[in-house]
Design an enzyme around this catalytic site. Structure first.
Site, PDB file in Angstrom:
ATOM      1  N   PRO A  82       0.821  -1.209   0.000  1.00 53.04           N
ATOM      2  CA  PRO A  82       0.000   0.000   0.000  1.00 53.04           C
ATOM      3  C   PRO A  82       0.860   1.267   0.000  1.00 53.04           C
ATOM      4  O   PRO A  82       0.412   2.338  -0.379  1.00 53.04           O
ATOM      5  CB  PRO A  82      -0.806  -0.092   1.303  1.00 53.04           C
ATOM      6  CG  PRO A  82      -0.554  -1.423   1.865  1.00 53.04           C
ATOM      7  CD  PRO A  82       0.620  -2.031   1.186  1.00 53.04           C
ATOM      8  N   GLU A 109       2.835  -7.139   8.531  1.00 51.34           N
ATOM      9  CA  GLU A 109       3.061  -5.691   8.395  1.00 51.34           C
ATOM     10  C   GLU A 109       4.059  -5.381   7.284  1.00 51.34           C
ATOM     11  O   GLU A 109       4.496  -4.251   7.124  1.00 51.34           O
ATOM     12  CB  GLU A 109       3.584  -5.130   9.730  1.00 51.34           C
ATOM     13  CG  GLU A 109       2.580  -5.229  10.869  1.00 51.34           C
ATOM     14  CD  GLU A 109       1.272  -4.539  10.538  1.00 51.34           C
ATOM     15  OE1 GLU A 109       0.203  -5.165  10.732  1.00 51.34           O
ATOM     16  OE2 GLU A 109       1.304  -3.390  10.062  1.00 51.34           O
ATOM     17  N   ARG A 151      -1.457  -9.572 -20.488  1.00 53.73           N
ATOM     18  CA  ARG A 151      -2.380  -9.336 -21.600  1.00 53.73           C
ATOM     19  C   ARG A 151      -1.761  -8.408 -22.650  1.00 53.73           C
ATOM     20  O   ARG A 151      -2.228  -8.345 -23.785  1.00 53.73           O
ATOM     21  CB  ARG A 151      -3.707  -8.772 -21.129  1.00 53.73           C
ATOM     22  CG  ARG A 151      -3.641  -7.383 -20.548  1.00 53.73           C
ATOM     23  CD  ARG A 151      -4.981  -6.959 -19.978  1.00 53.73           C
ATOM     24  NE  ARG A 151      -5.970  -6.761 -21.007  1.00 53.73           N
ATOM     25  CZ  ARG A 151      -6.115  -5.648 -21.725  1.00 53.73           C
ATOM     26  NH1 ARG A 151      -5.282  -4.627 -21.509  1.00 53.73           N
ATOM     27  NH2 ARG A 151      -7.048  -5.534 -22.628  1.00 53.73           N
ATOM     28  N   ASP A 166      -7.971  -0.211 -25.224  1.00 51.47           N
ATOM     29  CA  ASP A 166      -8.753  -0.307 -23.991  1.00 51.47           C
ATOM     30  C   ASP A 166      -8.515   0.919 -23.102  1.00 51.47           C
ATOM     31  O   ASP A 166      -7.721   1.794 -23.427  1.00 51.47           O
ATOM     32  CB  ASP A 166      -8.464  -1.614 -23.253  1.00 51.47           C
ATOM     33  CG  ASP A 166      -7.012  -1.740 -22.864  1.00 51.47           C
ATOM     34  OD1 ASP A 166      -6.610  -2.820 -22.440  1.00 51.47           O
ATOM     35  OD2 ASP A 166      -6.287  -0.736 -22.991  1.00 51.47           O
TER      36      ASP A 166
HETATM   37  N1  LIG Z   1      -2.669  -1.872  -2.029  1.00 48.01           N
HETATM   38  C1  LIG Z   1      -1.764  -2.911  -2.110  1.00 48.01           C
HETATM   39  S1  LIG Z   1      -0.864  -3.134  -3.488  1.00 48.01           S
HETATM   40  C2  LIG Z   1      -1.561  -3.821  -1.006  1.00 48.01           C
HETATM   41  C3  LIG Z   1      -0.630  -4.833  -0.896  1.00 48.01           C
HETATM   42  C4  LIG Z   1      -0.847  -5.383   0.355  1.00 48.01           C
HETATM   43  N2  LIG Z   1      -1.856  -4.718   0.924  1.00 48.01           N
HETATM   44  O1  LIG Z   1      -2.311  -3.755   0.102  1.00 48.01           O
END
Ligand SMILES: NC(=S)c1ccno1
Length: 236
Positions: A82, A109, A151, A166
């Protein structure tokens, strides 16, 4: 790919991607991270320095795994997190040009930062996010990233125009699509799409794409190069 849940990545061997593998368009190897543990519990995580919730994935195990998996032809290490930079269609296209990609699926984590810092000494490391939300691990993100990348490989999609036309390929969202019947539950296909006038059809599709992008993702319009919109686009 390296994961503590290899079976999570089994869908990559299904459908279009599975056919691409069987046609020899790409190779896919999934490694169980626990193969690089040496204790009876096959421990892959430990408490975080500085305290706090959850566990951090141990550098020794990941370091040994990546030493082995990154050995051989040059590769690019992709780590879904994230905290990564946004994974976009442009980055998918960039990844599709790489000879080899190695994916590290973190859990808990995350992976001890020194693993990524150490890997960066010898390969390009991309920490990428598929969206501003937190998953339980990186595996689901790898499924999305690999599908978006594969793809784009020559020969994977039946019609190469699909990838060229696309969403995001021209920086805009794709407009609406229709197929038979002409009328369904009182809803008719737009007449222009049945006109056979391909200049009009192209113009209509471009207008719908611009409208949808303006409504749903004005940020994409802002990001377009200055010369991306022609006079007809601006007239919309
Ligand atoms: N948003 C992503 S890539 C992610 C990986 C692990 N947790 O969220």
């Amino acid at each position: 790919m390296v994961s503590i849940f290899p079976s999570y990545l089994a869908p990559l061997r299904e459908a279009l991607l599975g056919r691409a593998i069987s046609r020899g368009l790409l190779e896919l190897t999934v490694h169980d991270l626990r193969a690089w543990t040496h204790d009876v519990h096959q421990a892959v995580d430990d408490s975080p320095y500085g305290g706090g919730p959850g566990m951090v994935m141990r550098p020794q195990v990941w370091g040994d795994a990546l030493d082995d998996v990154l050995a051989g032809p040059p590769a690019r290490l992709v780590v879904p997190t994230p905290a990564g930079r946004p994974f976009t269609q442009a980055l998918a296209r960039e990844f599709s040009a790489e000879e080899r990609l190695v994916f590290a699926c973190g859990r808990y984590e995350g992976i001890d930062q020194r693993v990524l810092d150490d890997a960066a000494r010898r390969v390009t490391v991309d920490e990428v996010s598929i969206g501003d939300y937190v998953l339980v691990g990186g595996e689901v993100a790898v499924l999305a990233i690999v599908e978006a990348v594969v793809r784009l490989l020559p020969g994977v999609l039946g019609n190469p125009r699909s990838a060229a036309e696309d969403s995001f390929s021209d920086g805009l969202l794709e407009g609406p699509a229709y197929t038979r019947p002409e009328v369904w539950r009182g809803l008719a296909v737009p007449d222009v799409l049945r006109s056979g006038n391909h200049a009009l059809i192209d113009r209509w599709r471009r207008d719908r794409s611009l409208e949808r992008t303006h409504r749903r993702r004005p940020d994409l319009l802002e990001a377009l190069p200055a010369d991306a919109l022609d006079r007809a686009d601006r007239a919309l």
